[in-house]
Write a protein that holds these residues in place. Structure first.
Motif, PDB file in Angstrom:
ATOM      1  N   VAL A  28      -2.819  -9.639 -10.636  1.00  0.00           N
ATOM      2  CA  VAL A  28      -2.835  -9.174  -9.613  1.00  0.00           C
ATOM      3  C   VAL A  28      -2.191  -7.578  -9.671  1.00  0.00           C
ATOM      4  O   VAL A  28      -1.432  -7.404 -10.473  1.00  0.00           O
ATOM      5  N   LEU A  29      -2.461  -6.537  -8.849  1.00  0.00           N
ATOM      6  CA  LEU A  29      -2.102  -5.206  -8.919  1.00  0.00           C
ATOM      7  C   LEU A  29      -1.057  -5.098  -7.454  1.00  0.00           C
ATOM      8  O   LEU A  29      -1.751  -5.054  -6.577  1.00  0.00           O
TER       9      LEU A  29
ATOM     10  N   PHE B 123       1.695  -9.662 -14.009  1.00  0.00           N
ATOM     11  CA  PHE B 123       0.868  -8.833 -13.018  1.00  0.00           C
ATOM     12  C   PHE B 123       1.283  -7.279 -13.225  1.00  0.00           C
ATOM     13  O   PHE B 123       2.045  -6.978 -13.825  1.00  0.00           O
ATOM     14  N   LEU B 124       0.424  -6.625 -12.256  1.00  0.00           N
ATOM     15  CA  LEU B 124       0.603  -5.044 -12.715  1.00  0.00           C
ATOM     16  C   LEU B 124       1.068  -4.458 -11.517  1.00  0.00           C
ATOM     17  O   LEU B 124       1.121  -4.964 -10.218  1.00  0.00           O
TER      18      LEU B 124
ATOM     19  N   LEU C 298      -9.730   0.852 -13.339  1.00  0.00           N
ATOM     20  CA  LEU C 298      -8.740  -0.070 -13.816  1.00  0.00           C
ATOM     21  C   LEU C 298      -8.754  -1.432 -13.292  1.00  0.00           C
ATOM     22  O   LEU C 298      -8.605  -2.473 -14.094  1.00  0.00           O
ATOM     23  N   VAL C 299      -8.992  -1.671 -12.164  1.00  0.00           N
ATOM     24  CA  VAL C 299      -9.244  -2.855 -11.387  1.00  0.00           C
ATOM     25  C   VAL C 299     -10.507  -3.701 -12.087  1.00  0.00           C
ATOM     26  O   VAL C 299     -10.145  -4.758 -12.333  1.00  0.00           O
ATOM     27  N   GLU C 300     -11.473  -2.964 -12.336  1.00  0.00           N
ATOM     28  CA  GLU C 300     -12.561  -3.502 -12.930  1.00  0.00           C
ATOM     29  C   GLU C 300     -12.274  -3.838 -14.313  1.00  0.00           C
ATOM     30  O   GLU C 300     -12.967  -4.890 -14.670  1.00  0.00           O
ATOM     31  N   ARG C 301     -11.691  -3.095 -14.946  1.00  0.00           N
ATOM     32  CA  ARG C 301     -11.610  -3.132 -16.320  1.00  0.00           C
ATOM     33  C   ARG C 301     -10.817  -4.522 -16.693  1.00  0.00           C
ATOM     34  O   ARG C 301     -10.910  -5.162 -17.812  1.00  0.00           O
ATOM     35  N   PHE C 302      -9.643  -4.604 -15.872  1.00  0.00           N
ATOM     36  CA  PHE C 302      -8.745  -5.643 -16.082  1.00  0.00           C
ATOM     37  C   PHE C 302      -8.912  -6.819 -15.043  1.00  0.00           C
ATOM     38  O   PHE C 302      -8.185  -7.724 -14.951  1.00  0.00           O
ATOM     39  N   ASP C 303     -10.153  -6.964 -14.567  1.00  0.00           N
ATOM     40  CA  ASP C 303     -10.342  -8.159 -13.698  1.00  0.00           C
ATOM     41  C   ASP C 303      -9.587  -8.352 -12.731  1.00  0.00           C
ATOM     42  O   ASP C 303      -9.142  -9.588 -12.301  1.00  0.00           O
TER      43      ASP C 303
ATOM     44  N   THR D 208      -5.514  -6.228  -4.808  1.00  0.00           N
ATOM     45  CA  THR D 208      -4.544  -5.236  -4.967  1.00  0.00           C
ATOM     46  C   THR D 208      -3.787  -5.318  -3.845  1.00  0.00           C
ATOM     47  O   THR D 208      -4.314  -5.496  -2.703  1.00  0.00           O
ATOM     48  N   ILE D 209      -2.471  -5.234  -3.934  1.00  0.00           N
ATOM     49  CA  ILE D 209      -1.488  -5.156  -2.608  1.00  0.00           C
ATOM     50  C   ILE D 209      -0.381  -3.868  -2.609  1.00  0.00           C
ATOM     51  O   ILE D 209      -0.086  -3.679  -3.532  1.00  0.00           O
ATOM     52  N   GLY D 210      -0.610  -3.284  -1.473  1.00  0.00           N
ATOM     53  CA  GLY D 210       0.403  -2.168  -1.149  1.00  0.00           C
ATOM     54  C   GLY D 210       1.335  -2.832  -0.283  1.00  0.00           C
ATOM     55  O   GLY D 210       1.260  -3.383   0.769  1.00  0.00           O
ATOM     56  N   VAL D 211       2.628  -2.069  -0.303  1.00  0.00           N
ATOM     57  CA  VAL D 211       3.659  -2.401   0.645  1.00  0.00           C
ATOM     58  C   VAL D 211       4.253  -1.001   0.839  1.00  0.00           C
ATOM     59  O   VAL D 211       4.717  -0.086   0.178  1.00  0.00           O
ATOM     60  N   HIS D 212       4.974  -0.975   2.202  1.00  0.00           N
ATOM     61  CA  HIS D 212       5.756   0.339   2.483  1.00  0.00           C
ATOM     62  C   HIS D 212       6.481  -0.075   3.932  1.00  0.00           C
ATOM     63  O   HIS D 212       6.143  -1.221   4.394  1.00  0.00           O
ATOM     64  N   GLY D 213       7.222   0.697   4.159  1.00  0.00           N
ATOM     65  CA  GLY D 213       7.957   0.658   5.634  1.00  0.00           C
ATOM     66  C   GLY D 213       7.468   1.461   6.781  1.00  0.00           C
ATOM     67  O   GLY D 213       7.195   2.753   6.204  1.00  0.00           O
ATOM     68  N   ILE D 214       7.447   1.314   7.688  1.00  0.00           N
ATOM     69  CA  ILE D 214       7.057   2.384   8.901  1.00  0.00           C
ATOM     70  C   ILE D 214       8.123   2.009  10.089  1.00  0.00           C
ATOM     71  O   ILE D 214       8.642   0.824  10.403  1.00  0.00           O
ATOM     72  N   PRO D 215       8.649   3.051  10.881  1.00  0.00           N
ATOM     73  CA  PRO D 215       9.551   3.211  11.695  1.00  0.00           C
ATOM     74  C   PRO D 215       9.007   2.448  13.202  1.00  0.00           C
ATOM     75  O   PRO D 215       8.015   2.784  13.371  1.00  0.00           O
TER      76      PRO D 215
END
Length: 314
Positions: A28-29, A105-106, A127-132, A136-143
């Motif tokens: 997982v990335l 995981f990445l 990179l996603v395709e090379r390492f199968d 992909t999951i992103g995280v951040h905060g919003i006010p």
């Protein structure tokens, strides 16, 4: 578009380790790239936590010199007496980590590119395709105009509805400023790759300060989506310390406490209205007569400033 592969280097030995560990599916990335909105430093603290508590090796290094506008976001340097002694070199990298159970995981972290977004996104897709990479999951905060006394809510988004079926939708269609991370999710979905993200709702009067509770909320949802053991318990002491300090400040001022109660009323009205045509004016009921989030936040910040000005150290 210029060749995306020319803006990053891959460590061959670490790449072999990633490929050897893949058994039908790669790692997982997770990405928490700085530069866009990150209220409470939710995403930044997630990256710091993972790098501090889990073993890591550098897999990919992007050429930051090609992706940054230095004059709009200047790195810092240290001048010591008569000489320049250090330079805070910006970086954008992908590290190979192992979770608490040894599962690889990445983690992509560092600065958000200022330029060449499409080329950068295409590079990440390579990179996603090379390492199968399966997800992909992103995280951040919003006010958000919410009180710290209520459970933190999260806006979940994904390239397929099934990925976020267990999460409520807090918004309809809205137009917002773009980020490299949101563009990455969009383009990955268009090319058939699963991607998702979690935007933790941080009380807007705490958005400029570290708020570990938001990082805990983000990590818990990443764990749930991936099955990874991300050592969330290690963040709990900082979260408890922050909660105690906030409560101390609230208890020291009846006026601040009143502002928090008003936010609680507003939050509860929103929560009761979920699923109705309007959050502010539930069907068949009179509109809730409450101050706006901006008004409440300004009042809270004013009282905090007065507390600081009246302190012995001010």
């Amino acid at each position: 578009m210029l060749d995306p592969s020319e803006i990053y280097d891959v460590d061959a030995q670490v790449a072999q380790q990633v490929e050897a560990a893949s058994e039908g599916s790669g790692p997982v990335l997770v990405h928490a790239v700085r530069g866009f909105v990150d209220a409470g430093q939710a995403g930044a603290a997630v990256a710091e936590h993972l790098l501090e508590h889990l073993p890591s090796r550098r897999l990919v290094t992007f050429d930051a010199d090609q992706l940054l506008d230095y004059r709009s976001r200047r790195p810092t340097m240290t001048f010591d007496s008569t000489t320049w002694s250090s330079y805070d070199e910006p970086e954008l990298v992908v590290d190979l980590l192992e979770d608490g159970a040894g599962v690889p995981f990445l983690l992509m972290h560092g600065i958000e590119p200022d330029v060449q977004w499409e080329r950068y996104v295409a590079a990440v897709r390579q990179l996603v395709e090379r390492f199968d990479v399966p997800l992909t999951i992103g995280v951040h905060g919003i006010p958000m105009g919410i009180p710290h006394t209520r459970p933190l809510s999260v806006t979940a988004h994904a390239t397929r509805p099934e990925l976020v079926a267990d999460h409520p939708s807090w918004f309809g269609a809205v137009t917002v400023p773009a980020s490299a991370s949101s563009l990455l999710e969009l383009r990955l979905g268009q090319s058939g790759h699963d991607a998702m993200g979690f935007a933790v709702h941080v009380p807007h009067y705490l958005a400029q300060s570290p708020y570990p509770q938001a990082s805990v909320a983000a990590l818990e949802r990443v764990q749930r989506a991936t099955g990874l053991d991300l050592q969330v318990a290690a963040l709990m002491p900082a979260a408890e310390e922050t909660r105690a300090e906030i409560e101390r400040q609230v208890n020291d001022s009846a006026e601040i406490a009143a502002v928090v109660r008003a936010l609680e009323d507003q939050y509860d009205a929103f929560a009761r209205s979920i699923g109705r045509p309007s959050l502010l004016a539930p069907t068949g009921e009179q509109p809730v007569d409450l101050p706006t989030a901006e008004e409440l936040g300004a009042e809270f910040e004013r009282f905090l400033a007065e507390q600081a000005d009246g302190s012995p150290d001010a």
